[in-house]
Design a protein around this motif. Sequence first.
Motif, PDB file in Angstrom:
ATOM      1  N   LEU A  45       0.992  -0.700  -0.210  1.00  0.00           N
ATOM      2  CA  LEU A  45       0.189   0.034  -0.041  1.00  0.00           C
ATOM      3  C   LEU A  45       1.366   1.771   0.080  1.00  0.00           C
ATOM      4  O   LEU A  45       1.423   0.901   0.664  1.00  0.00           O
ATOM      5  N   ILE A  46       0.212   2.407  -0.773  1.00  0.00           N
ATOM      6  CA  ILE A  46       1.793   3.435  -0.871  1.00  0.00           C
ATOM      7  C   ILE A  46       0.343   4.232  -0.999  1.00  0.00           C
ATOM      8  O   ILE A  46      -0.640   4.621  -1.142  1.00  0.00           O
ATOM      9  N   GLY A  47       0.418   5.918  -0.309  1.00  0.00           N
ATOM     10  CA  GLY A  47      -0.147   6.566  -0.325  1.00  0.00           C
ATOM     11  C   GLY A  47       0.495   8.157   0.532  1.00  0.00           C
ATOM     12  O   GLY A  47       1.207   8.035   0.250  1.00  0.00           O
ATOM     13  N   GLU A  48       0.002   9.443   0.445  1.00  0.00           N
ATOM     14  CA  GLU A  48      -0.135  10.438   1.102  1.00  0.00           C
ATOM     15  C   GLU A  48      -0.881  11.094   1.659  1.00  0.00           C
ATOM     16  O   GLU A  48      -2.620  11.190   1.401  1.00  0.00           O
ATOM     17  N   PRO A  49      -0.432  11.899   2.552  1.00  0.00           N
ATOM     18  CA  PRO A  49      -1.541  12.605   3.153  1.00  0.00           C
ATOM     19  C   PRO A  49      -1.803  13.749   1.727  1.00  0.00           C
ATOM     20  O   PRO A  49      -1.719  14.553   1.400  1.00  0.00           O
ATOM     21  N   VAL A  50      -3.722  14.098   1.835  1.00  0.00           N
ATOM     22  CA  VAL A  50      -4.661  15.294   0.583  1.00  0.00           C
ATOM     23  C   VAL A  50      -5.297  16.029   1.883  1.00  0.00           C
ATOM     24  O   VAL A  50      -6.567  15.065   1.916  1.00  0.00           O
ATOM     25  N   ASP A  51      -5.674  16.731   2.015  1.00  0.00           N
ATOM     26  CA  ASP A  51      -6.477  17.561   2.785  1.00  0.00           C
ATOM     27  C   ASP A  51      -7.235  16.939   3.833  1.00  0.00           C
ATOM     28  O   ASP A  51      -8.178  16.841   3.643  1.00  0.00           O
ATOM     29  N   GLY A  52      -5.909  16.704   4.506  1.00  0.00           N
ATOM     30  CA  GLY A  52      -6.700  16.321   5.743  1.00  0.00           C
ATOM     31  C   GLY A  52      -6.637  15.147   6.074  1.00  0.00           C
ATOM     32  O   GLY A  52      -6.924  14.422   7.160  1.00  0.00           O
ATOM     33  N   ALA A  53      -6.815  14.446   4.837  1.00  0.00           N
ATOM     34  CA  ALA A  53      -6.548  12.629   4.945  1.00  0.00           C
ATOM     35  C   ALA A  53      -5.410  11.318   4.370  1.00  0.00           C
ATOM     36  O   ALA A  53      -5.099  12.593   3.388  1.00  0.00           O
ATOM     37  N   PHE A  54      -5.607  10.428   4.742  1.00  0.00           N
ATOM     38  CA  PHE A  54      -4.956   9.744   4.163  1.00  0.00           C
ATOM     39  C   PHE A  54      -4.753   9.415   2.967  1.00  0.00           C
ATOM     40  O   PHE A  54      -5.766   8.968   3.009  1.00  0.00           O
ATOM     41  N   HIS A  55      -4.558   9.838   1.641  1.00  0.00           N
ATOM     42  CA  HIS A  55      -4.938   9.369   0.116  1.00  0.00           C
ATOM     43  C   HIS A  55      -4.153   7.780   0.045  1.00  0.00           C
ATOM     44  O   HIS A  55      -3.105   8.318  -0.186  1.00  0.00           O
ATOM     45  N   ILE A  56      -4.935   7.071   0.124  1.00  0.00           N
ATOM     46  CA  ILE A  56      -4.202   5.587  -0.697  1.00  0.00           C
ATOM     47  C   ILE A  56      -4.139   6.450  -2.079  1.00  0.00           C
ATOM     48  O   ILE A  56      -5.390   5.152  -2.697  1.00  0.00           O
ATOM     49  N   GLU A  57      -3.368   5.828  -2.799  1.00  0.00           N
ATOM     50  CA  GLU A  57      -3.073   5.843  -4.288  1.00  0.00           C
ATOM     51  C   GLU A  57      -2.867   4.625  -4.911  1.00  0.00           C
ATOM     52  O   GLU A  57      -3.832   4.367  -6.042  1.00  0.00           O
ATOM     53  N   GLN A  58      -2.399   3.656  -3.704  1.00  0.00           N
ATOM     54  CA  GLN A  58      -2.480   1.826  -4.639  1.00  0.00           C
ATOM     55  C   GLN A  58      -2.749   1.256  -3.344  1.00  0.00           C
ATOM     56  O   GLN A  58      -1.240   1.424  -2.789  1.00  0.00           O
ATOM     57  N   VAL A  59      -3.056  -0.026  -3.835  1.00  0.00           N
ATOM     58  CA  VAL A  59      -3.560  -0.905  -2.678  1.00  0.00           C
ATOM     59  C   VAL A  59      -3.785  -2.401  -3.581  1.00  0.00           C
ATOM     60  O   VAL A  59      -4.666  -1.978  -4.037  1.00  0.00           O
ATOM     61  N   SER A  60      -2.068  -3.141  -3.714  1.00  0.00           N
ATOM     62  CA  SER A  60      -2.717  -4.045  -4.251  1.00  0.00           C
ATOM     63  C   SER A  60      -2.104  -5.673  -3.800  1.00  0.00           C
ATOM     64  O   SER A  60      -0.770  -5.658  -2.703  1.00  0.00           O
ATOM     65  N   VAL A  61      -2.496  -6.924  -4.222  1.00  0.00           N
ATOM     66  CA  VAL A  61      -2.380  -8.224  -3.713  1.00  0.00           C
ATOM     67  C   VAL A  61      -2.321  -9.125  -4.508  1.00  0.00           C
ATOM     68  O   VAL A  61      -2.953  -9.526  -5.541  1.00  0.00           O
ATOM     69  N   HIS A  62      -1.082  -9.773  -4.409  1.00  0.00           N
ATOM     70  CA  HIS A  62      -0.674 -10.847  -5.730  1.00  0.00           C
ATOM     71  C   HIS A  62      -1.575 -11.587  -5.442  1.00  0.00           C
ATOM     72  O   HIS A  62      -2.642 -12.246  -4.522  1.00  0.00           O
ATOM     73  N   PRO A  63      -2.379 -12.198  -6.147  1.00  0.00           N
ATOM     74  CA  PRO A  63      -3.415 -13.113  -6.857  1.00  0.00           C
ATOM     75  C   PRO A  63      -3.761 -13.930  -5.776  1.00  0.00           C
ATOM     76  O   PRO A  63      -4.043 -15.135  -4.964  1.00  0.00           O
TER      77      PRO A  63
END
Length: 171
Positions: free
Chosen positions: A69-87
């Motif tokens: 999972l990668i993300g960053e703070p955006v406007d007071g929330a943590f924005h999840i840019e990507q969450v990926s799970v191997h099949p």
Amino acid sequence: MRIRPAAPADLPLLQDIERAAGEPFRTLGMTEIADDEPPALDLLERFRKAGHAWIAEDDGDAGRPVAYLIGEPVDGAFHIEQVSVHPDAAHRGVGRALIAYAADRARDQGLTGLTLTTFTEVPWNAPYYERIGFRPLTDPELTPGLRKIRAAEAEHGLDRWPRVCMHRTVT
């Protein structure tokens, strides 16, 4: 399963996870998504250096990363840019655990929620996120940062399929 911050040596493995996680989109006729290149190493490194890149390791396979999972703070929330799970690790709560971990980190940073953007008609996207407490945001609820993210996604061609911004309060 163990969740930990991503290390530099993990980053190429995250790209492999992303490629594998994209394959199921083929069954929905979304070959462009399946064929899309994973995040570049320099972008993954930027998230890692900021302390916003985490991996889930499989305890039973010598600590092999199975999701990220990668993300960053955006406007007071943590924005999840990507969450990926191997099949190979799907349907075991790995994505849910990563999102819970991100929620805890967001709370520690004084952020009020989690946000993400996703496809509305992909079963493991918006319907899944609704089941774990996210709600769709209406257009007037979109913050300036989320509007910017959506515009970038549209420019990248992701609006070819219906998409939505979603939010979950961090308690």
